[in-house]
Design a protein around this motif. Structure first.
Motif, short mmCIF file in Angstrom:
data_model
loop_
_atom_site.label_atom_id
_atom_site.label_comp_id
_atom_site.label_asym_id
_atom_site.label_seq_id
_atom_site.Cartn_x
_atom_site.Cartn_y
_atom_site.Cartn_z
N ASN A 425 0.82 -1.21 0.00
CA ASN A 425 0.00 0.00 0.00
C ASN A 425 0.86 1.26 0.00
OD1 ASN A 425 -2.36 -1.48 0.03
ND2 ASN A 425 -3.12 -0.66 1.96
N GLU A 426 1.88 1.26 0.84
CA GLU A 426 2.76 2.43 0.91
C GLU A 426 3.48 2.66 -0.41
OE1 GLU A 426 4.89 3.64 4.50
OE2 GLU A 426 4.61 1.59 5.21
N SER A 427 3.94 1.58 -1.02
CA SER A 427 4.67 1.70 -2.28
C SER A 427 3.78 2.25 -3.39
CB SER A 427 5.23 0.34 -2.68
OG SER A 427 6.00 0.44 -3.86
N LEU A 428 2.53 1.77 -3.45
CA LEU A 428 1.58 2.28 -4.45
C LEU A 428 1.26 3.75 -4.20
CD1 LEU A 428 -0.88 -0.75 -4.63
CD2 LEU A 428 0.69 -0.01 -6.44
N GLU A 452 13.44 7.73 2.50
CA GLU A 452 13.40 7.57 3.95
C GLU A 452 12.71 6.26 4.35
OE1 GLU A 452 14.49 9.48 7.00
OE2 GLU A 452 15.87 9.50 5.31
N GLN A 453 11.73 5.84 3.54
CA GLN A 453 11.08 4.56 3.80
C GLN A 453 12.08 3.42 3.64
OE1 GLN A 453 7.80 4.61 5.06
NE2 GLN A 453 8.59 6.69 5.04
N PHE A 454 12.91 3.53 2.61
CA PHE A 454 13.97 2.54 2.43
C PHE A 454 14.93 2.58 3.62
CE2 PHE A 454 12.65 2.50 -1.99
CZ PHE A 454 13.01 1.25 -2.44
N ARG A 455 15.34 3.79 4.00
CA ARG A 455 16.29 3.90 5.11
C ARG A 455 15.70 3.33 6.39
NH1 ARG A 455 17.15 6.66 9.49
NH2 ARG A 455 15.41 8.11 9.20
N GLY A 456 14.43 3.68 6.65
CA GLY A 456 13.80 3.28 7.89
C GLY A 456 13.35 1.83 7.91
#
Length: 600
Positions: A425-428, A452-456
């Protein structure tokens, strides 16, 4: 609402509270079911010694277990969600304690079932499964038990371990009560120069502040509070690791990691491959950190500088009603059916939206079979919380689809796949937001958010996973875990993962002490594997449309009707290979290239 002081639960706006009455109309109904449970638990021993007598006897045992487990689940969820509304409420502390106790008693009362199933000769069990009495529904369930045969103990030992369940939960419960009900962080000065209370829910918001003094003060205050109890927290964490190691050794696993992964039939190599593959991508992570330092224009980049957006003059203040609209639009590729269920969740009392005094920190999706899912939020008006909404609704709709498609025995999905739907869902959503904006700075801001999603998630959760693996291995090697040794390990990992461009503040060494998920050993790695799988699935959905959505829907409806690795293969992702993690790292690098180009 006065932003400087949290409302009590009673003062909070009812329209933003979840419909807890959909579980039980009132406490009296809960108490009635609790009394029923107490009576039924005492009767569960009636099958002892007869589980494997015949196909009918086996089926009767399993169905009786299902029936009482449904009620127990509902009792447990209600008690704890009530407690989470205000963790200081003594009535629901009592309810929660009673619910946990009855779950332990239920586990103990049925502890003979699995050993007796394992006593059934393989040929006889195969014959039973050919019966037309309904036992075929339990084929996967029984196959999973037989698979773990070498780790199932004698009847007496299984009962003893079940009886120890409540004691084993001690470290987790102590930490939860300390972290949510007792620990206070005091006040800090906000951007307007006003004294405001620092809370779990507000912490990240303060770290996103443009005012570096606010970020620093929040960071220092947070870790000062934890630091005052560092030895207590070290002892609590050590006790939790020791109980996990004890159970894994008792069940004859080579390690606590192997024990934790075996429940979902996930090879240890998947865990090790994740860490190894992410190590191979740390140079790109270090490049990202160096870019952050450059764009923020600071002489030294500190740990409290990691959350503030790198792109200036883009303010995204997003009230909850607008957040719902944004999430709807972002998830349109998942089809009309998904949209309708999403709307039902938004307006049907599924969500508890805002923070109040004593409310459990963070966010989650939970529920009981037979009722709709629930989502707990502590919503703040920022982009991160919009993604939290999309994330938790991903969990909720995954649960809804599974519950609708599967019988109770298979409705609950395994932790390994638990983060896939939420992160998809977040990626879409991020793809939708990046593609629709024409504004150069806003596009850069959103790409920064995605990175930041990747980092986190991919990098940070893998760092967490490596910390857990190291800590558990230390105990297995006979070493003593102390606050000092834990801080040393954790600090070293931060330096390794973030690289030379950052000044690793000494306070960050204590971050392990405030991570609730560490009390569910070897859980967090699944955020990283789930993130990688979700990136692959979302890319396929965007590229192939209906066919990919249809395969993805099969996965959502799968529950635990097959092993997690197989369910993901059904949707088009093979997590036994390094490919999904490697692909995710390539996407990270691609967007980092785009961000550098936009900010030239």
């Amino acid at each position: 609402m006065d932003n400087r002081k949290l409302p009590t639960r009673e003062e909070a706006d009812n329209q933003y509270k979840w419909a807890i009455e959909d579980l039980y109309a009132d406490d009296a109904q809960w108490e009635k079911d609790f009394e029923l449970l107490e009576a039924e638990v005492e009767k569960l021993g009636r099958f002892k010694g007869h589980v494997g007598d015949s196909a009918d006897s086996l089926l009767e045992t399993l169905r009786a277990d299902d029936s009482i487990s449904k009620i127990a689940e509902k009792v447990y969820v209600y008690a704890n969600q009530r407690l989470h509304e205000n963790t200081g409420n003594s009535k629901y502390q009592d309810y929660s304690g009673k619910a946990q106790n009855i779950m332990v008693r239920l586990s103990a009362a049925t502890s003979y079932v699995t050993p007796e199933i394992l006593d059934i000769p393989d040929a006889v069990l195969a014959e039973y499964l050919e019966s037309e009495n309904g036992i075929k529904e339990y084929t996967q369930f029984l196959a999973n038990i037989v698979r773990q045969k070498s780790h199932i103990l004698s009847h007496e030992m299984e009962k003893l371990l079940a009886d120890m369940g409540e004691v084993a939960e001690g470290p987790k419960n102590i930490f939860s009560m300390f972290n949510n009900a007792d620990l206070k962080f005091g006040e800090i000065t906000d951007e307007e120069g006003k004294a405001v209370e620092l809370t779990h829910g507000r912490y990240v918001g303060f770290l996103e502040s443009r005012n570096r003094d606010v970020r620093r003060e929040a960071f220092k205050a947070m870790y000062k509070a934890y630091g005052a109890f560092r030895n207590t927290l070290g002892a609590s964490f050590s006790a939790n690791v020791k109980q996990q190691v004890f159970f894994s050794k008792t069940r004859k696993y080579p390690s606590s990691l192997a024990a934790a992964l075996d429940g979902s039939n996930v090879p240890v190599e998947v865990y090790d491959n994740l860490i190894e593959t992410v190590h191979g991508g740390l140079d790109v992570m270090h490049r990202y950190v160096a870019l952050r330092k450059k764009l923020l224009g600071v002489e030294e980049l500190h740990m409290y500088d990691l959350y503030v957006p790198m792109v200036e003059d883009v303010t995204m203040k997003i009230p909850f009603e607008e957040a719902k609209k944004i999430v709807r639009e972002g998830l349109e590729p998942l089809g009309q059916d998904y949209q309708e269920l999403l709307e039902c969740g938004f307006n049907g009392g599924w969500i508890d939206v805002y923070e109040n005094q004593g409310k459990r920190s963070g966010a989650y999706s939970w529920g009981a079979y037979g009722t709709h899912p629930y989502v707990l939020l502590n919503y703040q008006d920022n982009l991160n919380n919009v993604f939290t909404l999309a994330h938790e609704m991903g969990h909720a709709l995954h649960s809804y689809y599974s519950d609708e498609a599967q019988p109770y025995i298979y409705a609950g999905y395994r932790i390994f796949v638990a983060e896939v739907a939420s992160t998809c869902n977040e990626s879409l959503l991020i793809h939708h937001l990046i593609e629709k904006t024409e504004d150069r700075k806003q596009k850069a801001y959103l790409i920064n958010y995605f990175l930041e999603q990747f980092r986190g998630t991919l990098f940070r959760q893998t760092m967490f996973a490596e910390f857990e693996k190291t800590a558990h291995a230390m105990v297995e090697e006979g070493k003593v875990l102390t606050a000092e040794s834990l801080c040393e390990v954790y600090y070293g990992l931060n330096k390794k993962y973030f690289g030379e461009a950052i000044t690793a503040d000494e306070e960050i060494a204590l971050e392990w002490a405030r991570i609730p998920h560490f009390y569910t050993p070897f859980y967090v790695y699944q955020y990283a594997t789930g993130f990688s799988a979700a990136i692959a699935l979302s890319q396929r959905i965007l590229k192939e449309g209906g066919i990919a959505v249809e395969d993805y829907r099969k996965f959502l409806k799968g529950g635990s009707s097959d092993y997690p690795i197989e369910l993901l293969k059904m949707a088009g992702v093979d997590m036994t290979e390094k490919t999904p993690v490697e692909s995710a790292l390539k996407v990270f690098e691609k967007y980092l290239d785009k961000l550098e180009e936009l900010l030239k």
